[in-house]
Design a protein around this motif. Structure first.
Motif, mmCIF file in Angstrom:
data_model
loop_
_atom_site.group_PDB
_atom_site.id
_atom_site.type_symbol
_atom_site.label_atom_id
_atom_site.label_comp_id
_atom_site.label_asym_id
_atom_site.label_seq_id
_atom_site.Cartn_x
_atom_site.Cartn_y
_atom_site.Cartn_z
ATOM 1 N N PHE A 134 0.809 -1.234 0.025
ATOM 2 C CA PHE A 134 0.019 0.115 0.068
ATOM 3 C C PHE A 134 0.619 1.209 -0.009
ATOM 4 C CE2 PHE A 134 -3.761 -2.641 1.667
ATOM 5 C CZ PHE A 134 -4.576 -2.249 0.640
ATOM 6 N N GLU A 135 1.978 1.163 0.569
ATOM 7 C CA GLU A 135 2.584 2.630 0.803
ATOM 8 C C GLU A 135 3.489 2.848 -0.495
ATOM 9 O OE1 GLU A 135 2.748 4.755 3.256
ATOM 10 O OE2 GLU A 135 1.486 3.490 4.510
ATOM 11 N N TYR A 136 3.667 1.517 -1.326
ATOM 12 C CA TYR A 136 4.535 1.832 -2.373
ATOM 13 C C TYR A 136 3.984 0.904 -3.486
ATOM 14 C CZ TYR A 136 7.840 2.741 1.453
ATOM 15 O OH TYR A 136 8.377 3.111 2.669
ATOM 16 N N PRO A 137 2.743 1.395 -4.162
ATOM 17 C CA PRO A 137 2.163 0.633 -5.180
ATOM 18 C C PRO A 137 2.766 0.447 -6.362
ATOM 19 C CG PRO A 137 1.093 2.901 -4.733
ATOM 20 C CD PRO A 137 2.209 2.604 -3.624
ATOM 21 N N ARG A 174 -11.236 0.955 -5.472
ATOM 22 C CA ARG A 174 -11.706 2.230 -5.346
ATOM 23 C C ARG A 174 -10.395 2.811 -4.342
ATOM 24 N NH1 ARG A 174 -16.298 0.127 -4.322
ATOM 25 N NH2 ARG A 174 -16.119 0.446 -2.079
ATOM 26 N N GLU A 175 -9.979 4.032 -4.575
ATOM 27 C CA GLU A 175 -8.916 4.839 -3.859
ATOM 28 C C GLU A 175 -9.436 4.615 -2.467
ATOM 29 O OE1 GLU A 175 -6.279 8.813 -3.721
ATOM 30 O OE2 GLU A 175 -8.192 8.522 -5.027
ATOM 31 N N GLU A 176 -10.774 4.840 -2.040
ATOM 32 C CA GLU A 176 -11.174 5.120 -0.644
ATOM 33 C C GLU A 176 -10.961 3.730 -0.031
ATOM 34 O OE1 GLU A 176 -12.940 8.023 -3.152
ATOM 35 O OE2 GLU A 176 -12.780 5.916 -3.399
ATOM 36 N N GLN A 177 -11.156 2.541 -0.586
ATOM 37 C CA GLN A 177 -10.763 1.376 -0.051
ATOM 38 C C GLN A 177 -9.571 1.095 0.381
ATOM 39 O OE1 GLN A 177 -12.626 -0.909 -3.476
ATOM 40 N NE2 GLN A 177 -13.743 -2.049 -1.754
ATOM 41 N N ALA A 178 -8.826 1.628 -0.486
ATOM 42 C CA ALA A 178 -7.240 1.368 -0.416
ATOM 43 C C ALA A 178 -6.918 2.294 1.031
ATOM 44 C CB ALA A 178 -6.423 1.727 -1.631
ATOM 45 N N ASP A 179 -7.283 3.456 0.869
ATOM 46 C CA ASP A 179 -6.798 4.267 2.102
ATOM 47 C C ASP A 179 -7.200 3.782 3.264
ATOM 48 O OD1 ASP A 179 -5.684 6.111 0.249
ATOM 49 O OD2 ASP A 179 -7.336 7.510 0.167
ATOM 50 N N ILE A 180 -8.594 3.503 3.448
ATOM 51 C CA ILE A 180 -8.878 2.984 4.882
ATOM 52 C C ILE A 180 -8.340 1.532 5.249
ATOM 53 C CG2 ILE A 180 -11.095 1.834 5.953
ATOM 54 C CD1 ILE A 180 -12.800 3.832 4.412
ATOM 55 N N GLN A 222 -1.036 -4.486 4.911
ATOM 56 C CA GLN A 222 0.151 -3.906 4.298
ATOM 57 C C GLN A 222 -0.023 -3.995 2.860
ATOM 58 O OE1 GLN A 222 3.115 -6.082 6.730
ATOM 59 N NE2 GLN A 222 3.992 -4.228 6.937
ATOM 60 N N TYR A 223 -0.825 -5.029 2.147
ATOM 61 C CA TYR A 223 -0.760 -5.537 1.070
ATOM 62 C C TYR A 223 -1.903 -5.397 0.275
ATOM 63 C CZ TYR A 223 4.191 -6.580 1.962
ATOM 64 O OH TYR A 223 5.372 -6.655 2.514
ATOM 65 N N GLY A 224 -2.104 -5.294 -0.942
ATOM 66 C CA GLY A 224 -3.394 -5.471 -1.690
ATOM 67 C C GLY A 224 -3.265 -5.707 -3.076
#
Length: 237
Positions: A19-22, A202-208, A215-217
């Motif tokens: 998540f921090e470095y997609p 969605r970006e909102e999902q990733a942020d939450i 950590q990973y998505g």
């Protein structure tokens, strides 16, 4: 006429990112597809439904891993390769056949689908122990769907647990979804398991999910499944 005769089976790969470095891909999950004579693409769900009807689940499952590892030679070096594994393949001992000649066993993460009921847990534990000795890692896939049981995490001791999109789909819309994810994060910390959230669109999902401690998505927001020859890049927005 055998419906498999006019179908070309091929692997597609979807990136898994931090998540921090997609922009830096952590690994790739393989999924099998079918291409009919008229160009129509056949989904993994449809292929395995046919295989179940024809009593050929293990055969299709084994072949999917074989072609995935062959094509994976074209993926970037040092990235993990997540391979799906049906419970029947573990029971019947077919997992080893496809990996004997693969040069990068330590890059393989075997995904055991959580939707398959595992009856003989002691046998499966023995198989996984042998796979770990070969350097392979284990993931429990689709957690939150099917036969969800927390005891499976303790029994199988997976390196990774992949949260099904059923759990992540509404994390930006309901507090209940957030509380479930928070509980999973605490449980993962105690069992020393790494969580990967699937189905992120969605970006909102990733942020939450990042704020909750995941950590990973993986999902369309970060990148679509692709064929190696396409060389499609991960979405970095």
């Amino acid at each position: 006429m055998n419906r498999w005769n006019d179908i070309e089976l091929f692997p597609m790969y979807q990136p898994i990112v931090h998540f921090e470095y997609p922009q830096n891909v952590f690994g790739y999950e393989d999924t099998i597809r079918g291409r009919a004579w008229n160009g129509r693409i056949i989904s993994p769900a449809k292929l395995f439904a046919w295989a179940e009807e024809d009593d050929e689940i293990s055969k299709l499952d084994r072949y999917a891993r074989q072609i995935a590892m062959q094509k994976a030679e074209g993926l970037p070096d040092h990235k993990l390769l997540f391979l799906n594994c049906h419970g029947e393949s573990l029971k019947e001992g077919h997992v080893f056949e496809a990996i004997e000649n693969y040069r990068f066993t330590d890059r393989i993460v075997l995904e055991i689908t959580e939707q398959t009921r595992i009856d003989d847990i002691h046998h499966i534990q023995g198989v996984l122990k042998d796979l770990r000795k070969r350097g392979m890692k284990i993931a429990l896939d689709d957690f939150g769907a099917g036969f969800s049981n927390f005891w499976l995490i303790e029994a199988l001791e997976p390196h990774f647990v992949k949260l099904d999109k059923i759990l992540t789909a509404h994390v930006d819309q309901t507090q209940q979804a957030c509380r479930v994810i928070e509980g999973m994060v605490l449980f993962a910390e105690k069992t020393k398991t790494i969580l990967i959230a699937e189905g992120i669109e969605r970006e909102e999902q990733a942020d939450i999910l990042r704020e909750l401690g995941i950590q990973y998505g993986q999902g369309f927001y970060f990148g679509y499944p692709f064929e190696v020859s396409e060389k499609r890049m991960v979405n970095t927005k």
